[in-house]
Design a protein around this motif. Structure first.
Motif, PDB file in Angstrom:
ATOM      1  N   GLY A 218      29.192  -6.065   4.437  1.00 54.73           N
ATOM      2  CA  GLY A 218      30.519  -6.613   4.899  1.00 54.73           C
ATOM      3  C   GLY A 218      28.899  -6.968   6.251  1.00 54.73           C
ATOM      4  O   GLY A 218      29.797  -7.384   7.445  1.00 54.73           O
ATOM      5  N   HIS A 219      27.925  -7.134   6.083  1.00 58.06           N
ATOM      6  CA  HIS A 219      27.102  -6.981   7.246  1.00 58.06           C
ATOM      7  C   HIS A 219      26.866  -8.894   7.482  1.00 58.06           C
ATOM      8  O   HIS A 219      26.049  -9.106   8.922  1.00 58.06           O
ATOM      9  N   VAL A 220      27.203  -9.674   6.639  1.00 50.73           N
ATOM     10  CA  VAL A 220      26.768 -11.087   6.628  1.00 50.73           C
ATOM     11  C   VAL A 220      28.590 -12.085   6.699  1.00 50.73           C
ATOM     12  O   VAL A 220      28.950 -11.424   5.834  1.00 50.73           O
ATOM     13  N   ASP A 221      28.241 -13.112   7.443  1.00 46.39           N
ATOM     14  CA  ASP A 221      29.443 -13.903   7.465  1.00 46.39           C
ATOM     15  C   ASP A 221      29.721 -14.703   6.114  1.00 46.39           C
ATOM     16  O   ASP A 221      30.450 -15.623   5.886  1.00 46.39           O
ATOM     17  N   GLY A 222      28.062 -14.550   5.463  1.00 47.39           N
ATOM     18  CA  GLY A 222      27.913 -16.111   4.364  1.00 47.39           C
ATOM     19  C   GLY A 222      26.275 -15.801   3.865  1.00 47.39           C
ATOM     20  O   GLY A 222      25.636 -15.049   4.425  1.00 47.39           O
ATOM     21  N   VAL A 223      26.175 -16.371   2.531  1.00 41.22           N
ATOM     22  CA  VAL A 223      24.848 -16.829   2.273  1.00 41.22           C
ATOM     23  C   VAL A 223      24.462 -17.332   1.691  1.00 41.22           C
ATOM     24  O   VAL A 223      25.359 -18.386   1.289  1.00 41.22           O
ATOM     25  N   MET A 224      23.657 -17.762   1.665  1.00 38.37           N
ATOM     26  CA  MET A 224      22.694 -19.520   1.431  1.00 38.37           C
ATOM     27  C   MET A 224      21.642 -18.641   0.109  1.00 38.37           C
ATOM     28  O   MET A 224      21.251 -17.685   0.664  1.00 38.37           O
ATOM     29  N   PHE A 225      21.603 -19.834  -1.133  1.00 39.58           N
ATOM     30  CA  PHE A 225      21.348 -19.223  -2.342  1.00 39.58           C
ATOM     31  C   PHE A 225      20.193 -19.974  -2.201  1.00 39.58           C
ATOM     32  O   PHE A 225      20.284 -20.751  -2.555  1.00 39.58           O
ATOM     33  N   VAL A 226      18.720 -18.869  -2.551  1.00 43.74           N
ATOM     34  CA  VAL A 226      17.747 -20.338  -3.155  1.00 43.74           C
ATOM     35  C   VAL A 226      17.190 -19.210  -4.067  1.00 43.74           C
ATOM     36  O   VAL A 226      16.750 -17.979  -4.216  1.00 43.74           O
ATOM     37  N   SER A 227      16.463 -19.942  -5.227  1.00 41.75           N
ATOM     38  CA  SER A 227      16.179 -19.742  -6.804  1.00 41.75           C
ATOM     39  C   SER A 227      14.477 -21.048  -7.121  1.00 41.75           C
ATOM     40  O   SER A 227      15.367 -21.628  -7.426  1.00 41.75           O
ATOM     41  N   PRO A 228      13.546 -20.433  -7.578  1.00 44.96           N
ATOM     42  CA  PRO A 228      12.755 -20.985  -7.968  1.00 44.96           C
ATOM     43  C   PRO A 228      13.113 -21.218  -9.267  1.00 44.96           C
ATOM     44  O   PRO A 228      12.538 -22.682  -9.794  1.00 44.96           O
ATOM     45  N   ALA A 229      14.024 -21.045 -10.321  1.00 46.89           N
ATOM     46  CA  ALA A 229      14.444 -21.242 -11.203  1.00 46.89           C
ATOM     47  C   ALA A 229      15.791 -20.462 -11.660  1.00 46.89           C
ATOM     48  O   ALA A 229      16.528 -20.278 -10.742  1.00 46.89           O
ATOM     49  N   GLU A 230      15.909 -21.402 -12.551  1.00 49.94           N
ATOM     50  CA  GLU A 230      17.234 -21.084 -13.634  1.00 49.94           C
ATOM     51  C   GLU A 230      17.600 -19.745 -13.840  1.00 49.94           C
ATOM     52  O   GLU A 230      16.409 -18.506 -14.282  1.00 49.94           O
TER      53      GLU A 230
END
Length: 346
Positions: free
Chosen positions: A134-146
């Motif tokens: 619970g250290h963050v209120d939200g997440v943005m996920f960035v991936s280079p490929a599938e």
């Protein structure tokens, strides 16, 4: 009178009750959304409000004063999770730009950005533990490929936590909100430009060629070109070194190509380096174009013809969507356009 016997009352056993998290899980929304409904705040649609209240009834949750106070506590932090090694920040200018713009947008909203990398199983486990805590209120996920059936994506999808994904890094359907670009218009325009320039034998260089993003770029480019590619040369990663190696392999194959489309500017810049090393001119002997319109495109000599994708706008949209989700409005998928940028390389 007999002495009256007194005994200390036994402590009452604390009963494990239904929590806000339970309500959020049943309703399929974030904890923040449940909080806004229970506290009669704005920014919750009638349909979502009814879904939350239905979950309250099903679980038998009672929102006492302490629970209400706890649920309003936030970390004022959002995680940006990069599914690549930290060195990618220095190798690919797109990642650095996403980090820069996301940090700026979050700061303007009085949020802090927590940067995490998840390039291997050990890092993914650490990220998962961090998110569960619970250290963050939200997440943005960035991936280079599938990422296929990445357990980290499974965790992000299952948690009652706002999550926004950059691009479309998975082949199977997910209920996670995406912020991505529509690669087709720009790539089709590039294919038409190659056709109009009179190039006859065109090859392509693609990292992760079996994944969705590169496939869509190649297909759109080929539609614009109006004919089949002379060859599709795979590259291991989106890097200048891999672009060099792929171009060298094309030249060694003696395919008689006169033009190359690389699915990233880094690959294209590496291809130009390889052509120079063989004493060949760009575009005189072989034309080269890329995809991204990153800083690499203008630093390259000659400057790259490329497809512009609005990376800064993507980062800004990710922040807006995740913050709206934290405030109770469900994050939605956003699609931004691409366009052709013609320079000297093709």
């Amino acid at each position: 009178m007999a002495d009256q016997e007194y005994s200390r009352p036994r402590p009452r056993r604390r009963r494990e009750g239904i929590t806000i998290q339970d309500v959020a899980d049943v309703a399929g929304v974030s904890i923040g959304t449940v909080s806004r409904v229970l506290n009669d705040r704005n920014w919750v649609s009638p349909a979502t409000r009814e879904k939350v209240m239905d979950a309250v009834r099903k679980t038998g949750f009672t929102a006492n004063a302490r629970a209400r106070a706890l649920v309003m506590q936030r970390t004022s932090s959002v995680a940006l999770v990069l599914g690549a090694a930290p060195t990618a920040l220095f190798e690919d200018p797109n990642y650095a730009l996403i980090l820069q713009e996301a940090s700026r947008e979050l700061a303007a909203a009085n949020y802090s950005l927590v940067f995490l990398t998840a390039a291997d199983a050990a890092e993914r486990d650490r990220v998962a533990a961090f998110i569960r805590a619970g250290h963050v209120d939200g997440v943005m996920f960035v991936s280079p490929a599938e990422s296929g059936h990445d357990p980290l994506l499974d965790l992000l999808e299952s948690r009652a936590l706002p999550v926004v994904v950059c691009g479309n890094p998975f082949a199977e359907a997910r209920r996670l909100a995406l912020v991505r670009t529509d690669d087709a218009p720009g790539c089709e325009a590039l294919g038409r430009h190659f056709r109009d320039q009179g190039y006859r034998r065109t090859a392509a260089i693609a990292a992760y060629p079996d994944t969705l993003g590169p496939q869509q770029r190649i297909e759109a480019f080929t539609r614009g070109l109006g004919r089949d590619l002379a060859h599709l040369q795979p590259a291991s990663q989106y890097s200048q070194a891999d672009g060099y190696a792929a171009m060298a392999a094309l030249l060694d194959g003696d395919l008689g190509i006169d033009s190359v489309f690389a699915t990233s500017d880094l690959l294209a810049a590496g291809a130009i380096d390889a052509l120079r090393a063989r004493g060949l001119e760009v575009p005189g002997d072989i034309a080269v174009a890329g995809f991204d319109d990153s800083a690499v495109a203008t630093r390259s000599a000659p400057a790259l013809t490329t497809v512009h994708q609005p990376v800064a706008a993507v980062a800004q949209a990710m922040v807006r969507e995740v913050l709206q989700a934290i405030d109770g409005t469900e994050a939605t998928t956003r699609v931004l356009p691409t366009e052709l940028i013609i320079r000297e390389s093709a």
